[in-house]
Design an enzyme around this catalytic site. Sequence first.
Site, PDB file in Angstrom:
ATOM      1  N   GLU A 236       0.890  -1.166   0.000  1.00 46.78           N
ATOM      2  CA  GLU A 236       0.000   0.000   0.000  1.00 46.78           C
ATOM      3  C   GLU A 236       0.916   1.201   0.000  1.00 46.78           C
ATOM      4  OE1 GLU A 236      -1.296   2.864   0.371  1.00 46.78           O
ATOM      5  OE2 GLU A 236      -2.584   2.803   2.144  1.00 46.78           O
ATOM      6  N   GLU A 245       4.102   8.667  -3.845  1.00 42.86           N
ATOM      7  CA  GLU A 245       4.984   8.183  -2.765  1.00 42.86           C
ATOM      8  C   GLU A 245       6.085   7.274  -3.279  1.00 42.86           C
ATOM      9  OE1 GLU A 245       2.672   6.476   0.371  1.00 42.86           O
ATOM     10  OE2 GLU A 245       1.759   8.388   0.930  1.00 42.86           O
TER      11      GLU A 245
END
Length: 771
Positions: A236, A245
């Site tokens: 995740e 990210e």
Amino acid sequence: MNSALLFGPVKKVTSTFTKGSKCYNRNIILNVCKMTCMSNAGYLAATESNILFRPASTSTDNFEKFEDDHGNAKGSTKKKSSVTKLSQNQASFSESLTFLSHPNPVTGQMDWVVRHEDYDYLQEIARSGYGDMLHDEDRNKKYYLAIKQAVRFLKEQNKKVKCLDIGTGTSLLSMMAANSGADTITACEAFQPMAACAEKVLAINGFKDKVQLLNKRSTEVTLEDMGERANLLVTELFDTELIGEGAIESYTDAHSRLMEEDCVAVPAMGIMYVQAVQCELLKMWNTLHPIKLPNGTVISVPTSCKNCTGAISLHDLQVDELKDHLQFLSAPVEVFRFDFSRRSALHKQEQNKKVVSALQNGRVDAFVMWWDLIMDPQGEIVLSCGPCWTKEKGETVPWRDHWMQALYYPSSSILVEKGEEFDIHSFHDEYSLCFDTLEIDRLRQSCVCGLHIAFGRNRLGQVNDHNRNQTFIKALEKHITPSTVCLVISDGSLLPLFAAHLGARKVFYLDTNWSSRKVLKELIVHNGLEDRVTVLEKHAEDITDDDLQNLKIDLVIAEPHFQSALLPWEHLYFWYAVSALRQHLSQSYVILPEKMIIKAMAVQFRDLHKIRAPVGNCEGFNISDFDRLIEMASESADEDIEPHPLWEYPAEALSAPAALATIQFSQQVQDIKQIQDSMELLCCREGILNGVVFWSEFYFSDDMKISSGLISDSWDDKIIKWDMFSKQGVKLFRHGKMATGDTKLNISTQFTPENGDFSFKFSIDDNRPVH
């Protein structure tokens, strides 16, 4: 000992020291290399580069030794020191404190703030959004279902299931894999505090020996760490932009070094969509509009601002709350697919063009972007971040604050007619996205006019707000005459242009922010007001008669707005500046606004409280150690009241709004030692009391005010309507309280003008503290 201890008041220099949210002013003597002072909690010792907190329990006789132990007497430049812990919670991370130089938005001065050595870590944990994700039941259930399916799929092929969990966080996905029957599991977590938490969570759930936990980035993990390549990849790694990210780098590296070629990935794929919309509100957040004054004069916008492509960064918000403001000009269109399951499938850069048909006449002001995760190879389990209008009728829309939709503004708006085809150009690099109506220049600059750098989106919205501007104009018309000398004190404000065009003899403008001051100077010149408006590029206390052309100020006006202020009542610097400028004011000067009232209301948030609420149990796993970590970090690093744009977060009023504190700006700062007020919010509805909202109202007269909170006096609608260009102050209670019709919430506040410190305390019914 090279410096004197101060046991009595010495009137040389006053410095402000802050411990937690409390400020302490002490008179101190500055030495060439050192200053010392005494506070209630202990001695504070400092060099120009080093400030140390010495606990009161340390004797004066041992003070020299204390300095030597920390290198202070030897001229050390270290900024941190080991000291006795202040409290058990504060010291859970480290027994070290550090002093940081911290701008005080209220006073405009620099304060020294005592922080934990691990303050950055603690704040990152407290604000990480981990808790928000763990409250996302749709996310958790679909991850669990997809992991179970992936393990079953591999076992049906008689394969040993070897799982790699990248960025494990609390270790939730690893525990799901273990419970689903994975044979081996390696979990990596680079952030040490979370890795330590994951270790505790694994132990309490009985998986300590089942999961190998590595405190490393996945790019640092080796096959020696794992023993062999994995065939199940669970991750995740996503943010609102999906790839922001570093997902592309992490997946590419893992597939090339750590995963078998025919592995299974959960999720398997990400699909990204955009939709073209028209929205006047969005334009207010992105461009500066011309403003017409009552006398017919128009404040125009420089060409550099008109032609600027604006900020290319995403505007992330809860788009569902904008639905009634949007006109849809295209159907949703797929722009990118990110295959997380295959080696070499992800590209660091991609660019494409989609041709869409206009659904109605309009102007393309923005693109709404969202993405879906295809959790399994069969495409049966879909986790969607799509807005409410993409859902089937009656389908529940999961609330998420960690993955929101995002808005992107084109370099220029285009007009389209119903049925007309137009282009949507899309581009992504390794970390960011861009969408436009024109072919995208990969070297496109973010902002060339300075406006979008100096003004945040909320601030642009405020400056464009017609009702807000009308209040300012009416206040100026009431007080300006041809002989008025006006001083405007605000950051990035159009008030000096208003005042000059409305007939003031002379206008001086004090702006504390360099970037917004630069933009205003260009606006002043562009509108031909450079002879009428003088920008003061000094601190208030340094302004001289010559700077003011030997004129006395008749009218001081502020919006007020200051870039460094976060909470509604922090926009008070103008009041302090006026005190510093007393000698330059005329005998009958007027200060606007006249007063500020802080108001409060008890509410039941529909969803926002989840970002601070404990998780407890998540999909059958005990996450209470994570709850304790978050609570400790929040107590150490978070302020009691935090800013949020509440128009994005529906809430129901449980009490009527009430005035908590009032500050009259006709009083001088130095004449007020302290303001203490308390109030009682009586809940008039049943509900879960999980928050209190605070806002400020600035009064320019009894019937003219600017509110950063309620947009009307009506508050008892099912859903409260807040000002969309301000952030309100919010106190979230980790554990909501059941409120009945006679529940009383007591709030007390204390304001010390000397250091600009506001503090609040809360108790419920029988004076029990509430957190």
